[in-house]
Design a protein around this motif. Sequence first.
Motif, PDB file in Angstrom:
ATOM      1  N   UNK A 118       0.816  -1.210   0.000  1.00  0.00           N
ATOM      2  CA  UNK A 118       0.000   0.000   0.000  1.00  0.00           C
ATOM      3  C   UNK A 118       0.852   1.262   0.000  1.00  0.00           C
ATOM      4  N   UNK A 119       1.853   1.275  -0.857  1.00  0.00           N
ATOM      5  CA  UNK A 119       2.710   2.446  -1.014  1.00  0.00           C
ATOM      6  C   UNK A 119       2.766   2.808  -2.495  1.00  0.00           C
ATOM      7  N   UNK A 120       3.200   4.039  -2.770  1.00  0.00           N
ATOM      8  CA  UNK A 120       3.316   4.479  -4.145  1.00  0.00           C
ATOM      9  C   UNK A 120       2.111   5.291  -4.589  1.00  0.00           C
ATOM     10  N   UNK A 121       2.109   5.693  -5.865  1.00  0.00           N
ATOM     11  CA  UNK A 121       1.124   6.655  -6.351  1.00  0.00           C
ATOM     12  C   UNK A 121       0.332   6.208  -7.582  1.00  0.00           C
ATOM     13  N   UNK A 122       1.026   5.753  -8.629  1.00  0.00           N
ATOM     14  CA  UNK A 122       0.368   5.491  -9.916  1.00  0.00           C
ATOM     15  C   UNK A 122      -0.327   4.141  -9.898  1.00  0.00           C
ATOM     16  N   UNK A 123      -1.647   4.133 -10.067  1.00  0.00           N
ATOM     17  CA  UNK A 123      -2.415   2.893  -9.997  1.00  0.00           C
ATOM     18  C   UNK A 123      -2.749   2.334 -11.379  1.00  0.00           C
ATOM     19  N   UNK A 124      -3.268   3.177 -12.270  1.00  0.00           N
ATOM     20  CA  UNK A 124      -3.662   2.730 -13.606  1.00  0.00           C
ATOM     21  C   UNK A 124      -3.317   3.789 -14.643  1.00  0.00           C
ATOM     22  N   UNK A 125      -3.113   3.323 -15.862  1.00  0.00           N
ATOM     23  CA  UNK A 125      -3.148   4.185 -17.037  1.00  0.00           C
ATOM     24  C   UNK A 125      -4.289   3.663 -17.907  1.00  0.00           C
ATOM     25  N   UNK A 126      -5.263   4.527 -18.176  1.00  0.00           N
ATOM     26  CA  UNK A 126      -6.445   4.160 -18.953  1.00  0.00           C
ATOM     27  C   UNK A 126      -6.395   4.899 -20.284  1.00  0.00           C
ATOM     28  N   UNK A 138      -5.911   8.706 -19.293  1.00  0.00           N
ATOM     29  CA  UNK A 138      -6.223   9.021 -17.902  1.00  0.00           C
ATOM     30  C   UNK A 138      -5.202   8.351 -16.990  1.00  0.00           C
ATOM     31  N   UNK A 139      -4.662   9.109 -16.060  1.00  0.00           N
ATOM     32  CA  UNK A 139      -3.740   8.573 -15.060  1.00  0.00           C
ATOM     33  C   UNK A 139      -4.500   8.487 -13.733  1.00  0.00           C
ATOM     34  N   UNK A 140      -4.652   7.276 -13.211  1.00  0.00           N
ATOM     35  CA  UNK A 140      -5.324   7.088 -11.927  1.00  0.00           C
ATOM     36  C   UNK A 140      -4.261   7.120 -10.841  1.00  0.00           C
ATOM     37  N   UNK A 141      -4.338   8.148  -9.997  1.00  0.00           N
ATOM     38  CA  UNK A 141      -3.305   8.395  -9.005  1.00  0.00           C
ATOM     39  C   UNK A 141      -3.881   8.342  -7.599  1.00  0.00           C
ATOM     40  N   UNK A 142      -2.983   8.182  -6.660  1.00  0.00           N
ATOM     41  CA  UNK A 142      -3.409   8.060  -5.266  1.00  0.00           C
ATOM     42  C   UNK A 142      -3.647   9.415  -4.607  1.00  0.00           C
ATOM     43  N   UNK A 143      -2.836  10.435  -4.947  1.00  0.00           N
ATOM     44  CA  UNK A 143      -2.944  11.701  -4.222  1.00  0.00           C
ATOM     45  C   UNK A 143      -2.844  12.902  -5.164  1.00  0.00           C
ATOM     46  N   UNK A 144      -3.376  14.011  -4.730  1.00  0.00           N
ATOM     47  CA  UNK A 144      -3.485  15.209  -5.558  1.00  0.00           C
ATOM     48  C   UNK A 144      -2.157  15.854  -5.926  1.00  0.00           C
ATOM     49  N   UNK A 161       3.527  12.091 -28.421  1.00  0.00           N
ATOM     50  CA  UNK A 161       2.273  11.445 -28.797  1.00  0.00           C
ATOM     51  C   UNK A 161       1.266  12.527 -29.210  1.00  0.00           C
ATOM     52  N   UNK A 162       1.437  13.113 -30.377  1.00  0.00           N
ATOM     53  CA  UNK A 162       0.528  14.194 -30.789  1.00  0.00           C
ATOM     54  C   UNK A 162      -0.912  13.738 -30.977  1.00  0.00           C
ATOM     55  N   UNK A 163      -1.137  12.420 -31.026  1.00  0.00           N
ATOM     56  CA  UNK A 163      -2.504  11.914 -31.156  1.00  0.00           C
ATOM     57  C   UNK A 163      -3.281  12.014 -29.840  1.00  0.00           C
ATOM     58  N   UNK A 164      -2.598  12.347 -28.749  1.00  0.00           N
ATOM     59  CA  UNK A 164      -3.280  12.493 -27.467  1.00  0.00           C
ATOM     60  C   UNK A 164      -4.099  13.781 -27.481  1.00  0.00           C
ATOM     61  N   UNK A 165      -5.419  13.641 -27.420  1.00  0.00           N
ATOM     62  CA  UNK A 165      -6.309  14.804 -27.475  1.00  0.00           C
ATOM     63  C   UNK A 165      -6.767  15.250 -26.091  1.00  0.00           C
ATOM     64  N   UNK A 166      -6.938  14.291 -25.176  1.00  0.00           N
ATOM     65  CA  UNK A 166      -7.434  14.589 -23.837  1.00  0.00           C
ATOM     66  C   UNK A 166      -6.576  13.846 -22.825  1.00  0.00           C
ATOM     67  N   UNK A 167      -6.138  14.560 -21.787  1.00  0.00           N
ATOM     68  CA  UNK A 167      -5.399  13.942 -20.679  1.00  0.00           C
ATOM     69  C   UNK A 167      -6.049  14.393 -19.377  1.00  0.00           C
ATOM     70  N   UNK A 168      -6.254  13.442 -18.487  1.00  0.00           N
ATOM     71  CA  UNK A 168      -6.828  13.775 -17.187  1.00  0.00           C
ATOM     72  C   UNK A 168      -6.172  12.937 -16.105  1.00  0.00           C
ATOM     73  N   UNK A 169      -6.375  13.378 -14.873  1.00  0.00           N
ATOM     74  CA  UNK A 169      -5.943  12.627 -13.696  1.00  0.00           C
ATOM     75  C   UNK A 169      -7.185  12.272 -12.892  1.00  0.00           C
ATOM     76  N   UNK A 170      -7.305  11.002 -12.562  1.00  0.00           N
ATOM     77  CA  UNK A 170      -8.380  10.533 -11.699  1.00  0.00           C
ATOM     78  C   UNK A 170      -7.776  10.222 -10.340  1.00  0.00           C
ATOM     79  N   UNK A 171      -8.405  10.702  -9.288  1.00  0.00           N
ATOM     80  CA  UNK A 171      -7.871  10.496  -7.942  1.00  0.00           C
ATOM     81  C   UNK A 171      -8.604   9.350  -7.245  1.00  0.00           C
TER      82      UNK A 171
END
Length: 376
Positions: A118-126, A138-144, A161-171
């Motif tokens: 239960x340590x670290x930050x990055x959980x998923x890349x969607x 989308x980067x699913x992260x543990x903390x803000x 990766x110029x094809x990336x149109x939308x990037x977000x972080x999910x907490x």
Amino acid sequence: MQCSYFDAGLCRSCTQMGQPYAEQLAVKDTRCRELLDRFGPIDWLPPVASAESGYRNKAKMVVGGTVERPTLGILDGRGQGVDLEGCGILMPGIQDALPTLAAFVTRAGLTPYDVPNRTGEAKYVLVTEAPGGELLVRFVMRSEPMVERIRQHLPWLQERLPRVAVVSVNLLPEHKAVVEGDREIVLTERAALTIRLGEVALHLRPQSFFQTNTAVAEQLYAQAREWVAQAAPASVWDLYCGVGGFALHVAAPGRRVLGIETSADAVASARLSALEAGLTDVHFQVGDATADLSEPDAHRSPDLVIVNPPRRGIGPDLAARLDASGTRTVIYSSCNPVTLAKDLAAMPSFVARRARVLDMFPQTAHLEVITLLERL
């Protein structure tokens, strides 16, 4: 389809891997007929096949390994990362993007979340890919605090990766077996990925649902549109409407269409699509699909209702309300024929007239089946 990960025992998520595809499709079709034929007589249309590989338009990759050598894939029985960047069921554009996204994890210093400790930050890349190749990441992260770190290094990712149109972080601060949390922070100017299906443009925001297989989804919507055209209803309700896929496809002059969905983001996307298409008789509202069919129109039930629920089905309450309503026709799109059969059993006033299996998920036992129900 052959898969080196499956053959090596590294990933067994695709439980039908190695089985001839024609056999997979036949088994799915037979299974649905066995479950649903008692609600007929049903005119079964030929099943819709998919490409065997490269069909999946979304990837849910667990971040494992170390920050210096991250893995994107799944976790093994010990909670260690198994890299699946070459997963063959993913669309080629997603496969091509995964090595760069792994490099971004290293560059931005996104320490993989260690599930056992239960340590670290990055959980998923969607990752979701639209027709034409644009990506939503989308980067699913543990903390803000990780939000600013990702924002700082975002230009590097956009350049490579110029094809990336939308990037977000999910907490997702909690330690629990879910893929994402409630809070989403969009980091790019664009907040939605555009999914163009023929003349219909859907706008997919980070937490919105869209079918996993774009090519088969087009045929699913086309089948619903054909059945609606034959029924010629004056009014249609699309329950569990998501970003409006069914509602927008069945729109026609003089036909009132209402989509109902619990997600405010999805409703906002659907409204934008209707506005862009100039569909003045198509409306969307935030609400519970299981609410009484007397709402929001207290004067009459819709002529036709489309339901596309999650795997649990519509449940006994909505099934009973549909059964008791004045609705003449129901189109039920289901990803779980077992719950579909339970729901049909709770709707004795309807009979299944037509049905079709659509293989959204080759190499797995999962499927989509669409059924046309008419009141007796």
